[in-house]
Design an enzyme around this catalytic site. Structure first.
Site, PDB file in Angstrom:
ATOM      1  N   GLN B  70       0.847  -1.201   0.000  1.00 52.72           N
ATOM      2  CA  GLN B  70       0.000   0.000   0.000  1.00 52.72           C
ATOM      3  C   GLN B  70       0.874   1.239   0.000  1.00 52.72           C
ATOM      4  O   GLN B  70       1.956   1.247   0.579  1.00 52.72           O
ATOM      5  CB  GLN B  70      -0.858   0.055   1.277  1.00 52.72           C
ATOM      6  CG  GLN B  70      -1.706  -1.157   1.531  1.00 52.72           C
ATOM      7  CD  GLN B  70      -2.853  -1.267   0.567  1.00 52.72           C
ATOM      8  OE1 GLN B  70      -3.294  -0.282   0.000  1.00 52.72           O
ATOM      9  NE2 GLN B  70      -3.327  -2.478   0.359  1.00 52.72           N
TER      10      GLN B  70
HETATM   11  N1  LIG Z   1      -6.516 -13.748 -11.319  1.00 55.10           N
HETATM   12  C1  LIG Z   1      -5.472 -13.671 -10.496  1.00 55.10           C
HETATM   13  N2  LIG Z   1      -5.607 -13.078  -9.307  1.00 55.10           N
HETATM   14  C2  LIG Z   1      -4.521 -13.031  -8.490  1.00 55.10           C
HETATM   15  C3  LIG Z   1      -3.283 -13.594  -8.849  1.00 55.10           C
HETATM   16  N3  LIG Z   1      -2.418 -13.405  -7.826  1.00 55.10           N
HETATM   17  C4  LIG Z   1      -3.096 -12.741  -6.872  1.00 55.10           C
HETATM   18  N4  LIG Z   1      -4.374 -12.524  -7.264  1.00 55.10           N
HETATM   19  C5  LIG Z   1      -5.414 -11.824  -6.507  1.00 55.10           C
HETATM   20  O1  LIG Z   1      -4.991 -10.488  -6.315  1.00 55.10           O
HETATM   21  C6  LIG Z   1      -5.409 -10.017  -5.053  1.00 55.10           C
HETATM   22  C7  LIG Z   1      -4.242  -9.440  -4.290  1.00 55.10           C
HETATM   23  O2  LIG Z   1      -3.363 -10.475  -3.864  1.00 55.10           O
HETATM   24  P1  LIG Z   1      -2.386 -10.336  -2.598  1.00 55.10           P
HETATM   25  O3  LIG Z   1      -1.537 -11.554  -2.592  1.00 55.10           O
HETATM   26  O4  LIG Z   1      -3.145 -10.008  -1.387  1.00 55.10           O
HETATM   27  O5  LIG Z   1      -1.535  -9.065  -3.070  1.00 55.10           O
HETATM   28  P2  LIG Z   1      -0.282  -8.392  -2.321  1.00 55.10           P
HETATM   29  O6  LIG Z   1       0.706  -8.071  -3.397  1.00 55.10           O
HETATM   30  O7  LIG Z   1       0.192  -9.257  -1.213  1.00 55.10           O
HETATM   31  O8  LIG Z   1      -0.927  -7.043  -1.781  1.00 55.10           O
HETATM   32  P3  LIG Z   1      -0.451  -6.166  -0.496  1.00 55.10           P
HETATM   33  O9  LIG Z   1      -0.353  -7.097   0.650  1.00 55.10           O
HETATM   34  O10 LIG Z   1      -1.509  -5.135  -0.332  1.00 55.10           O
HETATM   35  O11 LIG Z   1       0.856  -5.546  -0.872  1.00 55.10           O
HETATM   36  C8  LIG Z   1      -6.074 -11.193  -4.362  1.00 55.10           C
HETATM   37  O12 LIG Z   1      -7.470 -11.059  -4.493  1.00 55.10           O
HETATM   38  C9  LIG Z   1      -5.583 -12.394  -5.119  1.00 55.10           C
HETATM   39  O13 LIG Z   1      -6.528 -13.433  -5.131  1.00 55.10           O
HETATM   40  C10 LIG Z   1      -3.173 -14.224 -10.142  1.00 55.10           C
HETATM   41  O14 LIG Z   1      -2.136 -14.731 -10.554  1.00 55.10           O
HETATM   42  N5  LIG Z   1      -4.304 -14.224 -10.908  1.00 55.10           N
END
Ligand SMILES: Nc1nc2c(ncn2[C@@H]2O[C@H](COP(=O)(O)OP(=O)(O)OP(=O)(O)O)[C@@H](O)[C@H]2O)c(=O)[nH]1
Ligand SMILES: [Mg+2]
Lengths: 372, 185
Positions: B70
């Site tokens: 974020q």
């Molecule tokens: N369709 C799709 N959705 C994905 C993929 N990888 C992650 N997501 C979705 O993207 C969203 C964010 O994923 P997170 O793993 O929480 O992202 P993050 O990078 O850790 O985000 P922060 O913790 O806020 O930095 C979730 O709803 C996941 O299900 C992917 O390869 N394909």
């Protein structure tokens, strides 16, 4: 004699020291070996034995063959079956395919790369076939809209300042220098060349009602720069981006990924999703079903309540998206700009009396918003 | 052989690596880490702060630092740079609107002195979505051609939902780091 004694003594000391040193070494070695064996057994736990690969492959193949059979028979019985029955049938196949996809994903950390790839390819191929079959068997409904001269009053929101919400002029590009929170538009314009055509979007509209009907497989959708619009999304989405809304009402079926919301004012959003991420938003009400804690950032005066949308077939969609359960997380909001124990001043729960009733999405069909 | 040498040997036998996962919020960092570790990925909240995961990968023990992306949290990223062997920069390839943002943050990160020696893996994530740009397109938008000549780096398409590409990526990263710092082991 004395000297012998001393010698003896020295020798003893030496031997003792030597033994101590050996012991220390043995100890180090022992703990090293122990650690290695712990790690080895950990590795054995996580990197699965051949058996589970076989178990996976045979289960997977069985399910794959059964989907193939069902698809073929659906196409055969094409004219013999009722539309609603066909749709139900295809929906259940779509569900099965998502389940199989998950099965592969869950096994991807122990399956040999070749098996992962071939299983994924098999699912993708079936998805394609399913999409083709459903295009053939069910006439497709796309976006449709009608002028808002049509009846429905906008839902009252907290939007004290909604009238000041100006929709951003998309032509007004000044090179992407401004901060993203104040001007997402310029960023987007600078990216226009790279914009993929494969995403459905509703963009830059005013005073309109949109209805999107369910696909068998979930859709990817972007809503951007809408003013005074109502949007009904009946069916599943895989991912959902929302930005630049003023005085809009959005009702959406379940999203299996995340909803990313940026720069929304004076609106009502009714959403079911695995993740809800709210940025730079003001004076907006959210009605949520969510599987993780919703988050807000640079956001003020937003309120939360439980999900309030329904349409025919919604329950199945919720189940398919793993969102059938009310987790109660709609009011467990994390404000990333307020990391203290006391309640953030930027959001509240919506008082019961002020909540909208569950919006019945089937009635918009009755208004004739469907088809184009 | 002195005790110290032995201890050092033991330490080297452990073959630890410190990996830092960064990228904009919503890119999929946490989902990727859980996926490769074989954990449930259906209840992931946006990361407030960071998660550390220790896992065995091939002959190595990885300490993976998954840091929240974020906007509010990005100024804290620098607290995690020290002793990083490998950087994983995760991109939401379907979020075309924020790719400029993503490029700016990445290039800012690569200027960090403490990260100069770190191998860089860029994951063009969410390739399962039709609206995603492919890795070549992502490389172009992120201006990867201006990368420092000495940097060991690689961009790969992947999906944390299907699992595609994840092992390939970690294989590359771990063997690149391994050949740099564990040449003798
Ligand atoms: N369709 C799709 N959705 C994905 C993929 N990888 C992650 N997501 C979705 O993207 C969203 C964010 O994923 P997170 O793993 O929480 O992202 P993050 O990078 O850790 O985000 P922060 O913790 O806020 O930095 C979730 O709803 C996941 O299900 C992917 O390869 N394909
Ligand atoms: Mg995270």
């Amino acid at each position: 004699m004395a000297s012998d004694n001393t010698e003896e003594y020295d020798k003893e000391m030496l031997e003792k020291k030597h033994a101590e040193r050996l012991e220390r070494l043995a100890l180090i070695n022992k703990s090293r070996l122990e650690e290695a064996s712990i790690r080895k057994s950990q590795a054995a736990e996580t990197s699965d034995p051949r058996e589970s690969v076989d178990v996976f492959l045979s289960a997977f193949t069985q399910r794959k063959e059964s989907v193939e059979k069902e698809l073929a028979s659906a196409l055969e019985k094409k004219n013999a079956l009722e539309q609603t029955l066909i749709k139900e049938h295809l929906d259940s196949l779509a569900l099965e395919l998502s389940a199989m996809e998950k099965l592969v994903a869950d096994a991807s950390y122990f399956l040999p790369a070749y098996d992962v790839r071939s299983s994924q390819t098999a699912v993708l191929k079936l998805k394609d076939e399913l999409a083709t079959a459903s295009a053939e068997l069910i006439p497709k409904k796309k976006f449709s809209f009608r002028s808002k001269a049509a009846k429905k009053q906008p839902i009252p929101t907290t939007a004290a300042d909604s009238t000041t919400g100006e929709i951003k002029d998309e032509k007004q590009n000044n090179g992407g220098v401004s901060s993203p929170s104040t001007s997402p538009v310029s960023k987007e314009d600078s990216m226009a060349v790279q914009e993929s055509n494969n995403r459905e979007r509703i963009q830059g509209k005013q005073n309109s009602v949109f209805v999107r009907d369910s696909d068998v497989l979930g859709a990817e959708l972007t809503l951007s720069h809408l003013k005074n619009c109502r949007v009904y999304l009946r069916g599943r989405l895989t991912t959902f981006y929302i930005h630049g809304l003023r005085n809009c009402q959005i009702f959406a079926g379940p999203v299996t990924g995340s909803v990313f919301i940026d720069d929304v004012e004076g609106s009502t959003l009714v959403l079911a999703s695995h993740q809800i991420r709210i940025h730079s938003t003001k004076a907006t009400d959210f009605y949520l079903r969510v599987r993780s804690r919703p988050i807000v950032e640079y956001t003020t005066n937003v309120r939360f309540a439980p999900y309030a949308f329904s349409y025919p077939g919604m329950q199945e969609d919720l189940v398919a998206a793993n969102l059938a359960e009310e987790t109660g997380l709609w009011e467990k909001v994390d404000d990333f700009r307020w990391l203290r124990a006391v309640q953030s001043p930027n959001w509240t729960s919506l008082p019961l009396k002020e909540r909208i009733p569950v919006e019945d999405g089937s009635s918009v069909q009755g208004l004739g918003c469907d088809g184009l | 052989m002195g005790l110290l040498t032995i201890i050092r040997k033991v330490k080297r036998k452990e073959k630890e690596m410190r990996i830092l996962m960064v990228g904009l919020d919503n890119a999929g960092k946490t989902t990727i880490v859980k996926r490769i570790n074989g954990e449930d990925t259906s209840r992931i909240s946006p990361t407030l702060g960071f998660n550390i995961k220790t896992m065995q990968f091939k002959r190595y023990r990885l300490n993976i630092w998954d840091v929240g992306g974020q906007k509010t949290l990005r100024s804290y990223w620098r607290n995690y740079y020290e002793q990083t062997d490998g950087l994983v920069w995760v991109v939401d390839s379907s979020d075309t609107r924020r790719l400029q943002d993503c490029r700016d943050e990445l290039h800012g990160l690569l200027k960090e002195e403490k990260l100069i020696g770190a191998s860089l893996l860029i994951f063009a994530n969410k390739q399962d979505l039709k609206g995603s740009l492919n890795p070549e397109e992502i490389a172009k938008v992120l201006d990867l051609h201006v990368m420092d000549k000495d940097r060991h780096w690689q961009i790969l398409g992947c999906s944390a939902v299907t699992g595609e590409g994840l092992l390939d990526g970690f294989n590359w990263l771990v063997s690149d780091i391994g050949s740099r710092i564990y040449m003798l082991g």
